[in-house]
Design an enzyme around this catalytic site. Sequence first.
Site, PDB file in Angstrom:
ATOM      1  N   ARG A  98     -10.821 -11.360   1.373  1.00 34.45           N
ATOM      2  CA  ARG A  98     -11.286 -12.427   0.923  1.00 34.45           C
ATOM      3  C   ARG A  98     -10.938 -13.831   0.981  1.00 34.45           C
ATOM      4  O   ARG A  98     -11.389 -14.881   1.039  1.00 34.45           O
ATOM      5  CB  ARG A  98     -11.598 -12.336  -0.695  1.00 34.45           C
ATOM      6  CG  ARG A  98     -10.727 -11.990  -1.328  1.00 34.45           C
ATOM      7  CD  ARG A  98     -10.755 -11.127  -2.781  1.00 34.45           C
ATOM      8  NE  ARG A  98     -10.901  -9.734  -2.524  1.00 34.45           N
ATOM      9  CZ  ARG A  98     -10.943  -8.822  -3.376  1.00 34.45           C
ATOM     10  NH1 ARG A  98     -10.999  -9.178  -4.537  1.00 34.45           N
ATOM     11  NH2 ARG A  98     -10.963  -7.607  -3.117  1.00 34.45           N
ATOM     12  N   LYS A 150       0.880  -1.341  -0.063  1.00 35.80           N
ATOM     13  CA  LYS A 150       0.082   0.180  -0.133  1.00 35.80           C
ATOM     14  C   LYS A 150       0.858   1.170   0.029  1.00 35.80           C
ATOM     15  O   LYS A 150       2.021   1.179   0.405  1.00 35.80           O
ATOM     16  CB  LYS A 150      -1.107   0.025   1.221  1.00 35.80           C
ATOM     17  CG  LYS A 150      -1.824  -0.894   1.284  1.00 35.80           C
ATOM     18  CD  LYS A 150      -2.883  -0.743   2.455  1.00 35.80           C
ATOM     19  CE  LYS A 150      -3.990  -1.769   2.222  1.00 35.80           C
ATOM     20  NZ  LYS A 150      -4.979  -1.599   1.224  1.00 35.80           N
TER      21      LYS A 150
HETATM   22  N1  BES Z   1      -8.457  -3.715   3.886  1.00 33.10           N
HETATM   23  C1  BES Z   1      -8.433  -3.270   2.507  1.00 33.10           C
HETATM   24  C2  BES Z   1      -9.710  -2.391   2.296  1.00 33.10           C
HETATM   25  C3  BES Z   1     -10.064  -1.136   2.970  1.00 33.10           C
HETATM   26  C4  BES Z   1      -9.260   0.052   2.107  1.00 33.10           C
HETATM   27  C5  BES Z   1     -10.395  -0.896   4.106  1.00 33.10           C
HETATM   28  C6  BES Z   1      -9.387   1.318   2.754  1.00 33.10           C
HETATM   29  C7  BES Z   1     -10.695   0.217   4.731  1.00 33.10           C
HETATM   30  C8  BES Z   1     -10.449   1.247   4.142  1.00 33.10           C
HETATM   31  C9  BES Z   1      -8.283  -4.513   1.664  1.00 33.10           C
HETATM   32  O1  BES Z   1      -7.820  -5.595   2.171  1.00 33.10           O
HETATM   33  C10 BES Z   1      -7.753  -4.015   0.257  1.00 33.10           C
HETATM   34  O2  BES Z   1      -6.589  -3.765   0.323  1.00 33.10           O
HETATM   35  N2  BES Z   1      -8.448  -4.129  -0.895  1.00 33.10           N
HETATM   36  C11 BES Z   1      -8.151  -3.868  -2.050  1.00 33.10           C
HETATM   37  C12 BES Z   1      -8.552  -4.841  -3.069  1.00 33.10           C
HETATM   38  C13 BES Z   1      -7.852  -4.841  -4.426  1.00 33.10           C
HETATM   39  C14 BES Z   1      -6.512  -4.971  -4.514  1.00 33.10           C
HETATM   40  C15 BES Z   1      -8.530  -5.739  -5.303  1.00 33.10           C
HETATM   41  C16 BES Z   1      -8.760  -2.499  -2.492  1.00 33.10           C
HETATM   42  O3  BES Z   1      -9.755  -2.374  -2.240  1.00 33.10           O
HETATM   43  O4  BES Z   1      -7.981  -1.687  -2.788  1.00 33.10           O
HETATM   44 MN    MN Z   2      -5.573  -5.336   1.706  1.00 34.21          MN
END
Ligand code: BES
Ligand code: MN
Length: 492
Positions: free
Chosen positions: A346, A272
Amino acid sequence: MALTLSTRTGDATGATADALIVPVHAGEDPAGGLDGRFDGQLAPTLAAAGFAGKRGEATAVPTFGRLPARWLVLAGLGAREGVDGEALRRAYGAAVKRARDGGARTVAAQLPADAGADAVRAIVEGLSLALYRFTRYKTGEAATPAKAVAAIELWGAAEVPQDAIERGRAVAGGVALARDLVNTISDDKTPPQIAEWARRVADEAGLACRVLDRAQLAAGGYNAILTVGKGSAAEPRLVELTYTPPDGAAAAKTVALVGKTITFDSGGLDLKTAEGMYTMKTDMGGGASVLGAMQAVAALRPGVKVIGILTAAENMPSGTAMRPSDVVTALNGKTFEIGNTDAEGRMVLADAVTHAARAGADEIIDLATLTGAKMVALGATAVAAVGNDQALTDRFLAAAAAAGERVWPLPTWDEYKDQLKSDIADLKSTGGRGAGAITAGLFIGEFVEGKPWLHLDIAGSAATDQDGPYTPKGGTGVMVRALLRYLEDAGR
Ligand code: BES
Ligand code: MN
Ligand code: ZN
């Protein structure tokens, strides 16, 4: 510092507390019938200041000896015909904070004349939740703030139902536990520490608790959870808490609550950004709400069996971390290709919902801070729902509305599932650009073994950066109230 709640019957105006809370309705006397005590000066002064008794509006007035209480706090309920549980939570929550700000240690709160059990429960929730504070990492005076409400008297026109107070306290206690878990730093809630915390909660509440460690997860074939956890120095855990109704044979059904419990989400090798990572200690908000709900379930004693499952793992980049394009065989035997290591939620949920189905769940509800796409679609204001059973969805939406929590369903047309195709495995964990919150949910649905299932995406709702009427900055405990209302209704 435990809050004492007691009840009295009659008019609170003469109560000898530091602050007196009186409810008022929009379009009616803003002084709550107490203008006479202030020589007719209070109502016009409030009106001039713009206080109108709107929903969630509260104002504190010094009494200068006109009443035994030092402060009169007027709590706005909005228009009389629109008063619901949420209006009560907001009004009494906002009011008790005004009392605290004024230095009140003791508070007398007048209940609305027509307050029934549901209203009393909502008021107790609002009062308790508004006073929540997280001071674990503060030292000195900040650790035990001088301004704190220690005792609240609830004054009812008729006898105040004790059961409603106890239920409200149990619910607020569950929400507070979820908030504590979310607010705790990731270094103090590694997966093994989460498992110990859950075990303590289970022991104190009288719930059964089982923890699967790394070796047991490996022996059982929980490869999706293990794969997410393998980049971290801390081993993953699967935690299972079970509540059985007092008369076990009478259980109407078994409901599984499954919470995404990523104790820190760095994104893994698909790292991230600094900005995106900063809030990711809250990525266990689903598990936090499940544990909070389980603690309260033990006190509320609904007529359904409840299994609470936490998938504790930390998503870190390292030489042992999972790679994008790796293929994993999940607990139910299906294979999937990792599209992005940041789509870890997921993965852990895939194994956990299969575990829930095999543990005897008649229906499965999962909660997860799953996607940024949910934030884009609905913001922090509402939780997104994706499911495979309209009746379950409808029941949950009704329960959430009754509890004053916002949930909105997303469509699940087959075309969305096509986005999860992989060239080399049964599925791909990511579904491409569009409809990210839907495809993420549908991926989890591939592992529920045909059970009725509902997924709640609480991304952006599990923590807040703004103080609300009864929700301070930080972890919110979102969906604890909705889950509890759902379980209570299911067991009736
Ligand atoms: N934990 C994150 C989602 C999230 C983002 C929760 C901001 C709370 C605030 C999740 O694990 C994630 O990183 N999701 C990705 C998925 C993508 C790589 C398909 C996302 O939503 O960017
Ligand atoms: Mn994530
Ligand atoms: Zn995540």
